[in-house]
Design an enzyme around this catalytic site. Structure first.
Site, PDB file in Angstrom:
ATOM      1  N   HIS A 182       0.857  -1.183   0.000  1.00  0.00           N
ATOM      2  CA  HIS A 182       0.000   0.000   0.000  1.00  0.00           C
ATOM      3  C   HIS A 182       0.904   1.248   0.000  1.00  0.00           C
ATOM      4  O   HIS A 182       2.141   1.117  -0.093  1.00  0.00           O
ATOM      5  CB  HIS A 182      -0.946  -0.024   1.200  1.00  0.00           C
ATOM      6  CG  HIS A 182      -0.262  -0.302   2.511  1.00  0.00           C
ATOM      7  ND1 HIS A 182       0.655   0.561   3.073  1.00  0.00           N
ATOM      8  CD2 HIS A 182      -0.333  -1.366   3.359  1.00  0.00           C
ATOM      9  CE1 HIS A 182       1.079   0.062   4.212  1.00  0.00           C
ATOM     10  NE2 HIS A 182       0.513  -1.111   4.409  1.00  0.00           N
ATOM     11  N   GLY A 217       1.900   3.090   2.301  1.00  0.00           N
ATOM     12  CA  GLY A 217       2.931   3.096   3.349  1.00  0.00           C
ATOM     13  C   GLY A 217       4.213   2.484   2.820  1.00  0.00           C
ATOM     14  O   GLY A 217       5.304   3.042   2.980  1.00  0.00           O
ATOM     15  N   HIS A 218       4.082   1.349   2.145  1.00  0.00           N
ATOM     16  CA  HIS A 218       5.257   0.681   1.583  1.00  0.00           C
ATOM     17  C   HIS A 218       5.883   1.522   0.463  1.00  0.00           C
ATOM     18  O   HIS A 218       7.103   1.701   0.420  1.00  0.00           O
ATOM     19  CB  HIS A 218       4.862  -0.672   0.986  1.00  0.00           C
ATOM     20  CG  HIS A 218       4.322  -1.661   1.970  1.00  0.00           C
ATOM     21  ND1 HIS A 218       3.006  -2.038   1.995  1.00  0.00           N
ATOM     22  CD2 HIS A 218       4.915  -2.348   2.976  1.00  0.00           C
ATOM     23  CE1 HIS A 218       2.812  -2.938   2.947  1.00  0.00           C
ATOM     24  NE2 HIS A 218       3.948  -3.138   3.576  1.00  0.00           N
ATOM     25  N   LYS A 233       5.953   3.235  11.554  1.00  0.00           N
ATOM     26  CA  LYS A 233       4.675   2.691  12.047  1.00  0.00           C
ATOM     27  C   LYS A 233       4.968   1.494  12.944  1.00  0.00           C
ATOM     28  O   LYS A 233       4.353   1.309  13.978  1.00  0.00           O
ATOM     29  CB  LYS A 233       3.800   2.268  10.871  1.00  0.00           C
ATOM     30  CG  LYS A 233       2.388   1.989  11.285  1.00  0.00           C
ATOM     31  CD  LYS A 233       1.773   0.940  10.428  1.00  0.00           C
ATOM     32  CE  LYS A 233       1.216  -0.116  11.307  1.00  0.00           C
ATOM     33  NZ  LYS A 233       1.056  -1.388  10.717  1.00  0.00           N
ATOM     34  N   ASP A 234       5.944   0.685  12.525  1.00  0.00           N
ATOM     35  CA  ASP A 234       6.400  -0.432  13.352  1.00  0.00           C
ATOM     36  C   ASP A 234       7.572   0.093  14.173  1.00  0.00           C
ATOM     37  O   ASP A 234       8.737  -0.256  13.938  1.00  0.00           O
ATOM     38  CB  ASP A 234       6.805  -1.594  12.456  1.00  0.00           C
ATOM     39  CG  ASP A 234       5.623  -2.101  11.654  1.00  0.00           C
ATOM     40  OD1 ASP A 234       4.939  -2.999  12.125  1.00  0.00           O
ATOM     41  OD2 ASP A 234       5.362  -1.548  10.560  1.00  0.00           O
ATOM     42  N   ARG A 237      -3.130  -5.368   7.173  1.00  0.00           N
ATOM     43  CA  ARG A 237      -4.203  -5.996   7.957  1.00  0.00           C
ATOM     44  C   ARG A 237      -5.526  -5.215   7.867  1.00  0.00           C
ATOM     45  O   ARG A 237      -6.575  -5.783   8.162  1.00  0.00           O
ATOM     46  CB  ARG A 237      -3.788  -6.133   9.417  1.00  0.00           C
ATOM     47  CG  ARG A 237      -2.713  -7.168   9.617  1.00  0.00           C
ATOM     48  CD  ARG A 237      -2.599  -7.561  11.072  1.00  0.00           C
ATOM     49  NE  ARG A 237      -1.790  -8.761  11.234  1.00  0.00           N
ATOM     50  CZ  ARG A 237      -0.486  -8.758  11.399  1.00  0.00           C
ATOM     51  NH1 ARG A 237       0.173  -7.634  11.433  1.00  0.00           N
ATOM     52  NH2 ARG A 237       0.180  -9.895  11.530  1.00  0.00           N
ATOM     53  N   SER A 259      -2.172  -0.293   6.768  1.00  0.00           N
ATOM     54  CA  SER A 259      -1.618  -1.589   7.155  1.00  0.00           C
ATOM     55  C   SER A 259      -2.244  -2.652   6.268  1.00  0.00           C
ATOM     56  O   SER A 259      -3.424  -2.539   5.898  1.00  0.00           O
ATOM     57  CB  SER A 259      -1.974  -1.875   8.616  1.00  0.00           C
ATOM     58  OG  SER A 259      -1.802  -3.254   8.888  1.00  0.00           O
TER      59      SER A 259
HETATM   60  P1  AMP Z   1       5.220  -5.098   6.375  1.00  0.00           P
HETATM   61  O1  AMP Z   1       4.921  -5.481   4.956  1.00  0.00           O
HETATM   62  O2  AMP Z   1       4.012  -4.891   7.228  1.00  0.00           O
HETATM   63  O3  AMP Z   1       6.244  -6.001   7.016  1.00  0.00           O
HETATM   64  O4  AMP Z   1       5.899  -3.671   6.314  1.00  0.00           O
HETATM   65  C1  AMP Z   1       7.048  -3.459   5.530  1.00  0.00           C
HETATM   66  C2  AMP Z   1       7.584  -2.080   5.842  1.00  0.00           C
HETATM   67  O5  AMP Z   1       6.588  -1.094   5.543  1.00  0.00           O
HETATM   68  C3  AMP Z   1       7.947  -1.916   7.340  1.00  0.00           C
HETATM   69  O6  AMP Z   1       9.151  -1.184   7.422  1.00  0.00           O
HETATM   70  C4  AMP Z   1       6.767  -1.135   7.858  1.00  0.00           C
HETATM   71  O7  AMP Z   1       7.087  -0.358   8.992  1.00  0.00           O
HETATM   72  C5  AMP Z   1       6.430  -0.247   6.658  1.00  0.00           C
HETATM   73  N1  AMP Z   1       5.046   0.247   6.755  1.00  0.00           N
HETATM   74  C6  AMP Z   1       3.929  -0.485   6.939  1.00  0.00           C
HETATM   75  N2  AMP Z   1       2.841   0.321   7.034  1.00  0.00           N
HETATM   76  C7  AMP Z   1       3.293   1.588   6.911  1.00  0.00           C
HETATM   77  C8  AMP Z   1       2.675   2.870   6.942  1.00  0.00           C
HETATM   78  N3  AMP Z   1       1.364   3.015   7.095  1.00  0.00           N
HETATM   79  N4  AMP Z   1       3.450   3.969   6.784  1.00  0.00           N
HETATM   80  C9  AMP Z   1       4.794   3.841   6.619  1.00  0.00           C
HETATM   81  N5  AMP Z   1       5.446   2.658   6.591  1.00  0.00           N
HETATM   82  C10 AMP Z   1       4.712   1.539   6.736  1.00  0.00           C
END
Ligand code: AMP
Length: 272
Positions: free
Chosen positions: A30, A32-33, A142-143, A180, A178
């Site tokens: 999304h 965020g990524h 975010k994490d 999720r 997210s």
């Molecule tokens: P994930 O796929 O959930 O493991 O997330 C991969 C990366 O994207 C991690 O560094 C997360 O912190 C980052 N991330 C996830 N959601 C967001 C968001 N809403 N804003 C910024 N970074 C994000």
């Protein structure tokens, strides 16, 4: 974008790829990524993303099995954002993997009810760092706890990697994006936006920051049927509970279940 579908394929090409900025993900991408890919563009390096749902960091088999997968859309999104390479490793990545034990602070916040979660996160990232050999990595704040643990891991192991933290990207309602969120119905999404509302309310009242304020916000969230795992005001490095906003910056961190879905968020409070 060049896609590597196995570690072997990547290893054979690595020498020709030059300096790399790395954005690790679990897919179902999304904004965020993609904001992390956009940050990576500020540097001269080529950009590599990975998509891998890491079994080692899940405590709940169902959560792992239900993790949303949208590989075709993910590839399109990464291409549109100018990502150069994508690594989709096979499970060979887990073979003979060196188990990393995360430090004590990993038992705070998300570690309290997810034992071993950050061991799993650092174990897979250590392996990715060895395979990819990036000199820049970009993580989302975010994490937040993950970001700090990875930053510490890089420093304590003298890895030649610069870590950059990206700000949290949100929906107009304030809900942090997210993967999720895709498992929430519209009514749940609207309830989930209360998490950020509460973080912002605590920020506005930070001159009155104490446990009573935090507990009243926890009760407020629970009045919407949200099951709060933790809502805490803490030190941004040790994650120890703290209300010393007159002396230092703090972080308000929250994890909560909306229905069966566990969401996290946080907000930095600057020192008064
Ligand atoms: P994930 O796929 O959930 O493991 O997330 C991969 C990366 O994207 C991690 O560094 C997360 O912190 C980052 N991330 C996830 N959601 C967001 C968001 N809403 N804003 C910024 N970074 C994000």
């Amino acid at each position: 974008m060049r896609i590597f579908k196995s570690i072997q394929e990547f290893n054979e090409a690595r020498d020709g790829l030059g300096k790399l900025s790395f954005v690790p993900t679990m897919g179902n991408l999304h904004k965020g990524h993609t904001s992390l890919v956009d940050i990576a563009k500020q540097f001269k390096n080529k950009i590599i993303a990975s998509i891998y749902v890491n079994k080692l960091q899940f405590n709940d088999d169902n959560d792992y099995l239900c993790y949303p997968k949208t590989i075709d859309e993910d590839i399109e999104l990464l291409e549109r954002h100018g990502c150069d390479y994508l690594l989709i490793p096979d499970d060979i990545i887990l073979e003979n993997i060196q188990r990393i034990q995360a430090p004590f602070k990993s038992t705070k916040l998300c570690g309290q009810n997810r034992p071993g979660h950050f061991d799993g996160v650092l174990t897979i990232l250590n392996k990715f760092f060895k395979i990819i050999d990036p000199n820049i990595v970009i993580f989302g704040k975010k994490d937040y706890q993950q970001f700090i643990l990875v930053k510490d891991f890089i420093k304590n192991n003298n890895l030649n990697i610069k870590i950059i933290g990206g700000n949290t990207i949100r929906e107009p309602s304030g809900l942090a994006l997210s993967s999720r969120n895709n498992l929430l119905c519209d009514a749940e999404k609207s309830i989930a936006s209360k998490l950020y509302e509460v973080l912002k309310d605590i920020e506005s009242d930070k001159d009155k920051l104490n446990l009573d304020l935090i507990n009243s916000k926890k009760d407020y969230l629970e009045s919407f049927g949200i099951n709060v795992d933790y809502l805490i005001s803490c030190d941004p490095e040790s994650f120890e509970e703290s209300y010393e906003i007159h002396n230092k910056n703090l972080v308000i961190a929250v994890a909560a279940f909306v229905g069966k879905i566990r969401l996290i968020d946080n907000l930095k409070l600057t020192k008064l």
